[in-house]
Design an enzyme around this catalytic site. Structure first.
Site, PDB file in Angstrom:
ATOM      1  N   SER A   2       0.792  -1.049   0.019  1.00  0.00           N
ATOM      2  CA  SER A   2      -0.071   0.012  -0.019  1.00  0.00           C
ATOM      3  C   SER A   2       0.912   1.120  -0.024  1.00  0.00           C
ATOM      4  CB  SER A   2      -0.852   0.037   1.261  1.00  0.00           C
ATOM      5  OG  SER A   2      -0.327   0.430   2.418  1.00  0.00           O
ATOM      6  N   ASP A   3       0.464   2.274  -0.569  1.00  0.00           N
ATOM      7  CA  ASP A   3       0.914   3.295  -0.438  1.00  0.00           C
ATOM      8  C   ASP A   3       0.904   3.896   1.249  1.00  0.00           C
ATOM      9  OD1 ASP A   3       2.343   6.042  -0.860  1.00  0.00           O
ATOM     10  OD2 ASP A   3       1.200   6.586  -2.397  1.00  0.00           O
ATOM     11  N   CYS A   4       1.725   4.936   1.805  1.00  0.00           N
ATOM     12  CA  CYS A   4       1.895   5.096   3.069  1.00  0.00           C
ATOM     13  C   CYS A   4       0.494   5.303   3.799  1.00  0.00           C
ATOM     14  CB  CYS A   4       2.913   6.319   3.381  1.00  0.00           C
ATOM     15  SG  CYS A   4       4.475   5.562   2.916  1.00  0.00           S
TER      16      CYS A   4
END
Length: 271
Positions: free
Chosen positions: A235-237
């Site tokens: 996932s993106d942050c």
């Protein structure tokens, strides 16, 4: 997947507690996942990109760590690389970045960013390469190969249709399948099939109503079934904390994390 590692992984898994297994599925600092010290399993150490390796930051914030022995090379914008139309230079670019990543004792670079340049007003446009899907994939593949030739992992991003910064956390990109596959996905597909990229990063936005980090269509049907991707979906942050109808964060992100994992996300990036 190398069978000699499968046996060792299986041996370690049976010794791990449920808490230890869960700890390896999410960040325990800004850019590391939990390790299992008692079994000799180190943290997975990631570094931000995409224009080279980002300077070392604090474990719990975006603030620079302030190390006196830190170093980082400033590479040209990706658009400048794409403008050369030179795949050999793209390999050299990626290989140079990979050498630096390995020298800094990192395992994965959250790079390259390979979304289509759709608008000059896009906040991340300087990180992306080109508006042309064919050129995009022809430059991206050797870049990823060059980087991973240093025994490190590339993580191509942001999957998928992440082409604007405005409202990127919750915008819902409505896009038909032909447009998606012919314009926005060719570079990602080439990275999987031709470069054997180790990881793909899911975007913040939704695509056709589904959050990209909880999209069965993107993660399972396209990536794993159609393209036979065997790597990590990252996932993106903090992206998995934003699965909601009205941009209201769920309590501790528990509901979002469960949804993402059940849909095919492997790693919830961000502490």
């Amino acid at each position: 997947i190398n069978n000699k590692f499968d046996k060792e992984i299986a041996r370690l898994l049976v010794q791990m507690t449920l808490e230890e297994k869960i700890g390896m599925l999410h960040g325990n600092s800004m850019f590391t996942t939990g390790g299992v010290e008692r079994l000799g399993i180190p943290e997975l150490k990631m570094a931000d990109g995409p224009l080279g390796v980002r300077e070392e930051i604090s474990r719990d914030s975006w603030a620079p760590a302030g190390l006196t022995n830190d170093f980082a090379t400033y590479y040209p914008a990706a658009g400048a690389l794409a403008a050369t139309w030179n795949p050999n230079l793209a390999y050299t670019f990626g290989n140079s970045v990979g050498q630096e990543l390995r020298a800094r004792d990192k395992d994965m670079l959250l790079s390259p960013a390979i979304n289509i340049v759709r608008t000059p007003l896009g906040g991340r446009t300087y990180e992306y390469m080109t508006e042309d899907p064919f050129l995009n994939k022809k430059m991206t593949v050797p870049m990823v190969v060059g980087l991973q030739d240093n025994d490190v992992m590339a993580c191509v991003k942001h999957f998928a249709a992440n082409n604007q910064e405005t409202n990127r956390d919750f915008v819902d990109v409505q896009i038909d399948e032909r447009t998606l596959r012919e314009i926005y996905l060719p570079a990602f597909e080439a990275c999987v099939k031709e470069a054997d990229v180790e990881a793909v990063m899911g975007a913040y936005n939704r695509t056709n109503g589904e959050p990209c980090c909880a999209s069965e269509e993107l993660m399972e049907h396209i990536l794993r079934e159609d393209w036979k991707f065997e790597g990590h979906y990252v996932s993106d942050c903090w992206a998995v904390r934003d699965f909601h109808e009205h941009h209201m964060v769920t309590k501790n992100g528990v509901e979002s994390s469960a949804l993402a994992l059940n849909k095919g996300c492997d790693l919830n990036c961000g502490c």
